[in-house]
Design a protein around this motif. Structure first.
Motif, mmCIF file in Angstrom:
data_model
loop_
_atom_site.group_PDB
_atom_site.id
_atom_site.type_symbol
_atom_site.label_atom_id
_atom_site.label_comp_id
_atom_site.label_asym_id
_atom_site.label_seq_id
_atom_site.Cartn_x
_atom_site.Cartn_y
_atom_site.Cartn_z
ATOM 1 N N MET A 1 -8.360 4.474 1.111
ATOM 2 C CA MET A 1 -8.051 3.071 1.239
ATOM 3 C C MET A 1 -6.575 2.873 0.891
ATOM 4 S SD MET A 1 -10.026 -0.055 -0.585
ATOM 5 C CE MET A 1 -11.467 -0.149 0.420
ATOM 6 N N ASP A 2 -5.863 2.108 1.685
ATOM 7 C CA ASP A 2 -4.448 1.939 1.416
ATOM 8 C C ASP A 2 -4.172 0.638 0.670
ATOM 9 O OD1 ASP A 2 -4.751 0.078 3.432
ATOM 10 O OD2 ASP A 2 -3.638 1.215 4.918
ATOM 11 N N SER A 3 -2.930 0.490 0.216
ATOM 12 C CA SER A 3 -2.558 -0.641 -0.635
ATOM 13 C C SER A 3 -2.861 -2.007 -0.039
ATOM 14 C CB SER A 3 -1.085 -0.547 -1.024
ATOM 15 O OG SER A 3 -0.911 0.456 -1.986
ATOM 16 N N PRO A 4 -2.541 -2.283 1.228
ATOM 17 C CA PRO A 4 -2.853 -3.623 1.745
ATOM 18 C C PRO A 4 -4.346 -3.962 1.667
ATOM 19 C CG PRO A 4 -1.323 -2.527 3.224
ATOM 20 C CD PRO A 4 -1.774 -1.502 2.209
ATOM 21 N N GLN A 5 -5.197 -2.987 1.928
ATOM 22 C CA GLN A 5 -6.639 -3.237 1.859
ATOM 23 C C GLN A 5 -7.082 -3.430 0.412
ATOM 24 O OE1 GLN A 5 -7.541 0.331 3.972
ATOM 25 N NE2 GLN A 5 -8.057 -0.758 5.846
ATOM 26 N N ILE A 6 -6.524 -2.658 -0.494
ATOM 27 C CA ILE A 6 -6.860 -2.819 -1.910
ATOM 28 C C ILE A 6 -6.397 -4.189 -2.389
ATOM 29 C CG2 ILE A 6 -6.372 -1.990 -4.245
ATOM 30 C CD1 ILE A 6 -6.204 0.855 -2.996
ATOM 31 N N LEU A 7 -5.176 -4.567 -2.027
ATOM 32 C CA LEU A 7 -4.661 -5.872 -2.438
ATOM 33 C C LEU A 7 -5.505 -7.001 -1.853
ATOM 34 C CD1 LEU A 7 -0.832 -5.220 -2.183
ATOM 35 C CD2 LEU A 7 -2.179 -5.526 -4.266
ATOM 36 N N GLN A 8 -5.960 -6.846 -0.620
ATOM 37 C CA GLN A 8 -6.833 -7.858 -0.022
ATOM 38 C C GLN A 8 -8.143 -7.955 -0.803
ATOM 39 O OE1 GLN A 8 -7.823 -7.248 4.112
ATOM 40 N NE2 GLN A 8 -9.360 -8.858 4.098
#
Length: 169
Positions: A1-8
């Motif tokens: 999982m990448d940062s944008p998805q984690i932040l979302q």
């Protein structure tokens, strides 16, 4: 999982529990922690004072502790998020819907919906129910792939045979 998805995921979870979205600095702090940056590095990168970033980080970690129901520190943020993301995936696999308040939403930006909106005034037939369940599985598999899960992980999370997951493209 990448940062944008984690932040979302974090933003949606915080919003669900508090009614407030993460601000830009909070998002940058989380990304910095996940990238193993020091607070001073985050401050320098985004032109904040180190003192301001440290104070905002402390407040953010307190909010995340309340939201996730466990103490969240800079040193354990990654494992806390991983646990809660996996909890949601497992909950999805076991129940086909999220029963808790943390949700990973699927957004379809297409102008034409991929499936017709069912007429709620008519009872669903068994064929329609099965078609809806299959469409939900396809969308779920697609979304989990976007989150970086491989087919074996998806099959385990959704309790489906691996060949079924691999056939969903």
């Amino acid at each position: 999982m990448d940062s944008p998805q984690i932040l979302q995921f974090v933003d949606e979870t915080v919003y669900t529990k508090t009614g407030k979205h993460l601000n830009n600095l909070q998002r940058r702090i989380i990304a910095g922690i996940l990238n193993r940056q020091r607070y001073a590095d985050v401050a320098e990168t985004y032109a904040y004072s180190a003192k301001h970033v440290k104070k905002a980080s402390y407040e953010l970690l307190q909010i995340l502790s309340e939201v996730f129901g466990e103490q969240v520190k800079k040193s354990n943020l990654e494992s806390v998020l991983e646990r809660h993301i996996n909890l949601n995936i497992t909950t999805l696999g076991n129940n086909n819907t999220f029963k808790n308040s943390n949700k990973i939403n699927y957004v379809n930006n297409c102008s034409n919906p991929s499936t017709p909106t069912p007429d709620k005034t008519q009872p669903e037939t068994p064929d329609l129910q099965e078609e809806n369940q299959n469409q939900t599985k396809i969308e779920t598999i697609h979304r989990l792939r976007q989150f970086g899960l491989n087919d074996e992980q998806i099959a385990e999370a959704l309790n489906l045979p691996l060949d079924v997951v691999k056939s969903m493209d």
